[in-house]
Design a protein around this motif. Structure first.
Motif, short mmCIF file in Angstrom:
data_model
loop_
_atom_site.label_atom_id
_atom_site.label_comp_id
_atom_site.label_asym_id
_atom_site.label_seq_id
_atom_site.Cartn_x
_atom_site.Cartn_y
_atom_site.Cartn_z
N GLN A 131 6.20 4.56 7.63
CA GLN A 131 5.72 5.94 7.75
C GLN A 131 6.66 6.77 8.62
O GLN A 131 6.98 7.92 8.28
N THR A 142 2.34 8.93 14.54
CA THR A 142 2.55 7.53 14.16
C THR A 142 3.46 6.82 15.17
O THR A 142 3.22 5.66 15.52
N CYS A 173 -4.97 9.00 8.91
CA CYS A 173 -4.27 8.56 7.70
C CYS A 173 -4.86 9.19 6.45
O CYS A 173 -4.13 9.57 5.53
N GLY A 197 5.43 8.85 1.41
CA GLY A 197 4.64 8.94 2.63
C GLY A 197 3.15 9.03 2.33
O GLY A 197 2.32 8.43 3.02
N TYR A 203 0.49 6.40 3.82
CA TYR A 203 -0.68 6.80 4.61
C TYR A 203 -1.98 6.45 3.88
O TYR A 203 -2.97 6.08 4.52
#
Length: 182
Positions: free
Chosen positions: A45, A81, A109, A143, A147
């Motif tokens: 991430q 993150t 998330c 991404g 997530y």
């Protein structure tokens, strides 16, 4: 003759569930967290956030609202993150195990999955005119998947009653008593 209203025998089952939480409350650096699945996902991430941010930043149109939104999503995701990864690496999450870390991470998330869907879709639309936005859209969609998968893992952990870091041992014992008919 036996009365039809009463069973021949009666069974009672008692189940006792105990849970034991084992945590170490000292702060220590433990790089082995990076080799776990949650640690690897956090590293992925961070890299995807950074690559998407760089793609938007080097484009000539980073100042347009679509670029600014993508930059905001990428940098907020990068910092959140990164900070959470540092908290895990130094076992600060384990020290403060009473804080609902899994729920906090799940909400973040899940929200970031939605935000990346929006940001990457807008970047993909702009990518028809600007190649850097197209590359950023690719990293944004990756991404979004990262997530989303992390949110799924956090959700299953919450449902199972897991700790974010540390061990919880659940012991179940059952006893059954059968009474004879009178």
């Amino acid at each position: 003759m036996a009365d039809q209203g009463f069973p021949g025998q009666h069974t009672t089952t008692t189940t006792v569930t105990t849970s034991n939480t084992t945590v170490q409350t000292n702060i220590r650096f433990d790089p082995s967290y990076i080799r776990t699945l949650p640690g690897l996902i956090k590293c992925v991430q961070i890299v995807l956030n950074l690559l998407g941010f760089i793609c938007i930043s080097v484009s000539g149109a980073s100042w347009i609202p679509r670029g600014e939104w993508f930059t905001t999503v990428a940098m907020t995701g990068f910092w959140f993150t990164g900070i959470v990864l540092a908290l895990y690496l130094f076992h600060i999450v384990e020290k403060f195990y009473r804080i609902p870390w899994l729920k906090i991470e799940f909400v973040f998330c899940a929200v970031w999955t939605l935000f990346y869907l929006i940001a990457a879709s807008l970047a993909a639309d702009e990518g028809r005119r600007n190649e850097a936005f197209g590359a950023a859209a690719f990293f944004g969609f990756c991404g979004m998947v990262a997530y989303g998968y992390d949110a799924f893992l956090k959700f299953t952990g919450i449902r199972e009653g897991a700790l974010a870091q540390g061990d919880r041992v659940v012991n179940k014992s059952s006893s059954t008593v059968t009474s004879p008919a009178y």
